[in-house]
Motif scaffolding. Sequence first.
Motif, PDB file in Angstrom:
ATOM      1  N   ARG A 441      -5.509  -9.409   1.652  1.00 31.42           N
ATOM      2  CA  ARG A 441      -5.215  -8.796   0.355  1.00 31.42           C
ATOM      3  C   ARG A 441      -3.789  -8.292   0.228  1.00 31.42           C
ATOM      4  NH1 ARG A 441     -10.718  -5.102  -0.484  1.00 31.42           N
ATOM      5  NH2 ARG A 441     -12.181  -6.871  -0.716  1.00 31.42           N
ATOM      6  N   ASP A 442      -3.117  -8.043   1.345  1.00 27.20           N
ATOM      7  CA  ASP A 442      -1.813  -7.397   1.264  1.00 27.20           C
ATOM      8  C   ASP A 442      -0.932  -7.890   2.414  1.00 27.20           C
ATOM      9  OD1 ASP A 442       0.370  -5.770   1.000  1.00 27.20           O
ATOM     10  OD2 ASP A 442      -0.724  -3.876   1.114  1.00 27.20           O
ATOM     11  N   SER A 443       0.019  -8.750   2.094  1.00 28.22           N
ATOM     12  CA  SER A 443       0.889  -9.302   3.132  1.00 28.22           C
ATOM     13  C   SER A 443       1.780  -8.247   3.768  1.00 28.22           C
ATOM     14  CB  SER A 443       1.757 -10.416   2.541  1.00 28.22           C
ATOM     15  OG  SER A 443       2.591  -9.906   1.504  1.00 28.22           O
ATOM     16  N   SER A 444       1.980  -7.115   3.089  1.00 24.75           N
ATOM     17  CA  SER A 444       2.828  -6.064   3.656  1.00 24.75           C
ATOM     18  C   SER A 444       2.221  -5.454   4.909  1.00 24.75           C
ATOM     19  CB  SER A 444       3.092  -4.964   2.616  1.00 24.75           C
ATOM     20  OG  SER A 444       1.907  -4.222   2.336  1.00 24.75           O
ATOM     21  N   THR A 445       0.889  -5.603   5.090  1.00 20.36           N
ATOM     22  CA  THR A 445       0.270  -5.048   6.296  1.00 20.36           C
ATOM     23  C   THR A 445       0.757  -5.785   7.544  1.00 20.36           C
ATOM     24  OG1 THR A 445      -1.664  -6.514   6.064  1.00 20.36           O
ATOM     25  CG2 THR A 445      -1.796  -4.328   5.039  1.00 20.36           C
ATOM     26  N   VAL A 446       0.895  -7.102   7.442  1.00 24.73           N
ATOM     27  CA  VAL A 446       1.411  -7.874   8.578  1.00 24.73           C
ATOM     28  C   VAL A 446       2.867  -7.521   8.830  1.00 24.73           C
ATOM     29  CG1 VAL A 446       1.837 -10.184   9.486  1.00 24.73           C
ATOM     30  CG2 VAL A 446      -0.207  -9.744   8.133  1.00 24.73           C
ATOM     31  N   ASP A 447       3.639  -7.349   7.755  1.00 32.10           N
ATOM     32  CA  ASP A 447       5.042  -6.973   7.903  1.00 32.10           C
ATOM     33  C   ASP A 447       5.171  -5.622   8.600  1.00 32.10           C
ATOM     34  OD1 ASP A 447       5.738  -9.287   6.549  1.00 32.10           O
ATOM     35  OD2 ASP A 447       5.844  -8.295   4.598  1.00 32.10           O
ATOM     36  N   ALA A 448       4.295  -4.681   8.239  1.00 29.20           N
ATOM     37  CA  ALA A 448       4.338  -3.351   8.854  1.00 29.20           C
ATOM     38  C   ALA A 448       3.960  -3.420  10.325  1.00 29.20           C
ATOM     39  CB  ALA A 448       3.401  -2.400   8.114  1.00 29.20           C
ATOM     40  N   LEU A 449       2.970  -4.227  10.640  1.00 31.76           N
ATOM     41  CA  LEU A 449       2.564  -4.391  12.035  1.00 31.76           C
ATOM     42  C   LEU A 449       3.681  -5.047  12.838  1.00 31.76           C
ATOM     43  CD1 LEU A 449       0.283  -4.099  14.114  1.00 31.76           C
ATOM     44  CD2 LEU A 449      -0.572  -6.331  13.357  1.00 31.76           C
ATOM     45  N   LEU A 450       4.297  -6.051  12.275  1.00 28.58           N
ATOM     46  CA  LEU A 450       5.404  -6.730  12.948  1.00 28.58           C
ATOM     47  C   LEU A 450       6.564  -5.769  13.188  1.00 28.58           C
ATOM     48  CD1 LEU A 450       6.789  -9.314  13.969  1.00 28.58           C
ATOM     49  CD2 LEU A 450       7.519  -9.757  11.604  1.00 28.58           C
TER      50      LEU A 450
END
Length: 541
Positions: A441-450
């Motif tokens: 639902r939210d690609s920013s979650t992967v960016d934050a994890l990265l």
Amino acid sequence: MTATEDAVGATHEVVNQAPPLSGFDPLACDPALVGAVSAFGSDTVVGSLSALALESGSDTAREHGRLANEHPPVLRTHDRYGHRIDAVEFHPSWHWLMSRAVSHGLHAAPWAAEDEHAHLRRAAAFTLWSQVEAGHGCPISMTYAAVPALRHAPDLAARFEPGLTSPVYDPGLREPGGKAGLLAGMSMTEKQGGSDVRANTTTATPLADGTYSLVGHKWFTSAPMNDLFLTLAQAPGGLTCFVLPRVLPDGSRNALRLQRLKDKLGNKSNASAEIEYAGAVGWRVGDEGRGVRTIIEMVTMTRLDCVLGSTANIRIALSEAAHHAAHRAAFGTVLRRQPAMAAVLADLALESAAATVLGLRLAAEVDSGAGALLRIALPAAKFYVCKRAPMVVAEALECLGGNGYVEESGMPRLYREAPLMSIWEGSGNATALDVLRALSRDSSTVDALLAELSATAGIDDRLDAVVASLWTEVKTAEPARARRLAELITLSLQGSLLLRHVPAMADAFLARLADSGRTLGTLARGVDVGSLIDRVTPQVG
């Protein structure tokens, strides 16, 4: 005295038993907590925890924790004259624990604080204080979590927040506006749905004055003596969030009927009830049909406390085991010097450190106001840390041998408590699947994890290997692999955080990841187990 009497008396001489674990400072033997609070907050925040830590390690606090569990709550549906009262009686030790928790600001106080590290401070304090007794943490946690949900209705938030953030514990069923302090609860699950709250059948009918009349049966409502409850019911526009006070503005009891108290595996000090709404009056929180979206912020905060509660349970179990092993001798030396026992204790120390540093990092994220990392890392941590707790506590219990299996040791209480956090607020599969939802639902979650993991990229090959496995799972995410994804997210974050903030324990943790051992006490060769144990053993007196 005859020789026989003298000999019999000698058999009752007490030797080779550990002294009571009381009068210790749990902050002084927790380098992971100190390191994390200092890194995510400041040394000043660490210093502010000293008084609470000393109180939590005191004989007085530990005895109140024992008594609250020895004397569980009692349901009183009617008074002696036949009037319906729907009340629960608690032992005085419960009230002592609650009063101390509220006065230390472990409930909703951070939402009213101007301190930039208010949620981190509260999380560290909650972790320390929950080691005294876990059950009373439930109403404290729900009160903490209620505020962000209530803010979907600014008028209701303005009405109730001052009481919810007050440092005064004011028990008893009275109209909320006339109390010095308030506690909140949540009442969502029903017998036909459990985690699937969209299957709820409780109805909410609009009334002329803007309130709603709720009718239905809730299957699990903890702390039913709290002052107000957030609940879900089917309004004309769909599933909706409501707030229901136990006592209405005119001083009459709201129609919340306590049917029975649950006889639970653990968490005995805390009352959990089946309740019936028999035309109970509620105020809408958020729009009709948006109940899940409204309540989800409360769920997020209670999930954080599930991680912290499991962390606390792991930590006090470790303290009990390390303390026992420092004093109990077997086969010629104290247990902690026996290589096999030392390996187990060191592994327990690593579990505790990894859980602690991750839980506090997530609390610091609440202070920052950024939500992307929380959306993916919190359900992952809730899945993994809470899932590990029963195994870790069982291993700690075994360190005491038969003594640990006896109720007087306190270890059976910790063991019975351990599975709860994995079940509450979404059991293992529900939370693991929430990780997948966050990804989709939210690609920013992967960016934050990265971004979080990039801080240690290339520093340690063992951690890099785990992170590489994580990204493979992210690219091929599917429900059948949701648990593995949640596990890898958690292990990657724990390894990265320990490497940055608790380096003295990081190498052994990363060696364990690379060694693929699955049983506690199977650390890699060459780990300095003695130094790990030294750091986490309580000093009594």
